[in-house]
Design a protein around this motif. Structure first.
Motif, PDB file in Angstrom:
ATOM      1  N   GLU A  55       0.843  -1.193   0.000  1.00  0.00           N
ATOM      2  CA  GLU A  55       0.000   0.000   0.000  1.00  0.00           C
ATOM      3  C   GLU A  55       0.876   1.240   0.000  1.00  0.00           C
ATOM      4  O   GLU A  55       2.015   1.205   0.471  1.00  0.00           O
ATOM      5  N   SER A  77      -1.022  -2.763  10.107  1.00  0.00           N
ATOM      6  CA  SER A  77      -2.307  -2.129   9.816  1.00  0.00           C
ATOM      7  C   SER A  77      -2.148  -0.615   9.908  1.00  0.00           C
ATOM      8  O   SER A  77      -1.770  -0.083  10.960  1.00  0.00           O
ATOM      9  N   GLU A  79      -4.037   3.127   9.001  1.00  0.00           N
ATOM     10  CA  GLU A  79      -5.264   3.847   8.659  1.00  0.00           C
ATOM     11  C   GLU A  79      -4.955   5.336   8.574  1.00  0.00           C
ATOM     12  O   GLU A  79      -4.393   5.914   9.508  1.00  0.00           O
ATOM     13  N   VAL A  90      -1.071   8.923  10.455  1.00  0.00           N
ATOM     14  CA  VAL A  90      -1.698   7.619  10.273  1.00  0.00           C
ATOM     15  C   VAL A  90      -1.844   6.950  11.632  1.00  0.00           C
ATOM     16  O   VAL A  90      -1.078   7.198  12.564  1.00  0.00           O
ATOM     17  N   GLN A  91      -2.848   6.096  11.737  1.00  0.00           N
ATOM     18  CA  GLN A  91      -3.006   5.271  12.927  1.00  0.00           C
ATOM     19  C   GLN A  91      -2.349   3.930  12.654  1.00  0.00           C
ATOM     20  O   GLN A  91      -2.644   3.266  11.660  1.00  0.00           O
ATOM     21  N   ASN A  93      -1.742   0.150  14.014  1.00  0.00           N
ATOM     22  CA  ASN A  93      -2.176  -0.904  14.929  1.00  0.00           C
ATOM     23  C   ASN A  93      -1.043  -1.904  15.047  1.00  0.00           C
ATOM     24  O   ASN A  93      -0.785  -2.701  14.139  1.00  0.00           O
TER      25      ASN A  93
END
Length: 423
Positions: A55, A77, A79, A90-91, A93
């Motif tokens: 990504e 991960s 987001e 960005v978050q 995880n």
């Protein structure tokens, strides 16, 4: 989690791509942030796709300045929380440790725009995501010790930055490597250096990732050092290789002469192949050498020279640094050929995913502070564990000894009021 943040100052050159792939092979980062790529549109999309990450997201450059790219693997991960011309938040995880906020920053050199950057970053303070790390090129410093010419330093240049750090309660994660993350100049009279790139975390993030480290990687293909951030322990890299014909040999200046000198046109093919293989094996050991060892040696020398330039720029060091950069560029190209040959061209498409050459150490250590480097009384650097223990023991034995002048640090005169006999 391991990630790299780098002001690459242009992402279109072959030198940059080769260097970035080398960093990816060495450290296997889960995320890469590229600042000031100076490329936009379809060309930028093609370059992002070429690195093989799962990504990616981009903030377009304005003309030929600015721009932020983030590329990451599906193993983590991510987001998107907020995009801005000067940062992307960005978050992340990160397994059992829960989500945390990562802001990747490219601060404008313009003071007005820099104030807007700090205001926009501060607006995230009310976010329920309490653990926050901000990393990148802030184009700002916190004091005169972070520039190569402190005599020309003006405290007004860093007031806004220091105020923002204080307001947000951010902690500088420190660094390993050269003092300056940006250096420029072709001789000692024009040399300039500063620590413009850094990682700042709030208290919650620091407590969550107490073992996090920041390393200033060698300055290659850009005037800025890449920042290597490891939220856990240091990783080790191991490689293995077996003998076979190495395509990279053909780039060496003496290769053709060796082949011509060894090949006997009057002998049959099998004999010539056997003799040439033996000659190449000996030549590989004595002349060509181990590519990986040579690369590590060049990187180590560059790191040492750049640390020296940060202390005192000298013409001979600047000249040697440019020479070693060219040698490293040739070595990286040779290694690129080696990997190209070994993996049957697949690594260029896959972006080095699922390779067998890297091992990440992810075991958790107990959370405590650790002293890694100290200087003794005469300025020598001590890094071995026994040296550190002996130095600390000697210091405190001297500090609490009854013998005079044992402690090397004498008390400042005039620090305490004098007592008279009448008192």
């Amino acid at each position: 989690m391991i990630f790299i943040v780098w002001n690459c100052q242009g992402a279109a050159s072959g030198s940059f791509k080769r260097t970035l792939r080398q960093f990816c092979r060495d450290f296997n980062p889960s995320l890469i942030c590229l600042l000031e790529p100076k490329v936009s549109g379809n060309q930028a999309n093609k370059i992002c796709n070429s690195f093989g990450f799962d990504e990616w997201i981009r903030v377009e450059a304005v003309g030929f300045s600015g721009g932020i790219w983030i590329l990451w693997k599906e193993s983590i991960s991510i987001e998107i929380v907020k995009t801005n011309p000067q940062f992307i938040s960005v978050q992340v995880n990160d397994g059992d440790l829960g989500p945390w906020l990562l802001s990747l920053v490219y601060g404008s050199p313009c003071q007005y725009l820099k104030r807007k950057l700090f205001a926009e970053l501060s607006s995230q303070s009310g976010d329920p995501l309490s653990s926050w790390l901000s990393v990148g090129d802030f184009n700002a410093i916190i004091g005169r010790e972070e520039v190569s010419n402190p005599e020309n330093f003006s405290s007004a240049r860093c007031v806004d930055f220091n105020d923002w750090i204080f307001r947000e309660g951010l902690i500088d994660l420190g660094y390993n490597g050269t003092k300056f993350t940006w250096m420029r100049g072709i001789n000692s009279s024009t040399f300039r250096g500063a620590r413009l790139d850094r990682a700042l975390g709030n208290l919650d993030w620091k407590l969550k990732f107490s073992e996090a480290t920041v390393s200033h990687l060698p300055m290659l293909s850009s005037d800025h050092c890449p920042l290597l951030i490891n939220t856990g322990r240091d990783q080790t890299v191991s490689t293995c290789r077996s003998f076979k014909f190495n395509m990279a040999w053909t780039t060496h200046a003496t290769f053709q002469a060796l082949v011509h000198g060894t090949w006997n046109t009057e002998s049959d093919l099998k004999i010539n192949m056997r003799v040439l293989a033996g000659a190449l094996k000996e030549w590989n050991v004595n002349t060509f050498g181990n590519i990986f060892y040579r690369k590590k040696r060049l990187l180590s020398r560059l790191k040492g020279i750049q640390q020296g330039l940060a202390i005192q720029p000298r013409p001979d060091l600047l000249k040697l640094e440019r020479k070693l950069r060219h040698e490293l560029e040739d070595t990286l190209y040779q290694e690129e050929l080696l990997w190209f040959q070994r993996s049957k061209e697949e690594w260029i498409v896959s972006g080095d995913r699922n390779t067998r050459f890297y091992h990440a150490a992810t075991s958790v250590k107990s959370k405590h502070d650790r002293i890694k480097v100290l200087k003794d009384d005469i300025g020598n650097t001590l890094s071995e564990e026994k040296q550190l223990m002996d130095h600390v023991l000697k210091y405190f034995v001297g500090l609490f000894s009854n013998e005079p002048n044992v402690c090397s640090q004498s008390l400042l005169q005039g620090a305490f009021p004098s007592l008279h006999a009448s008192d």
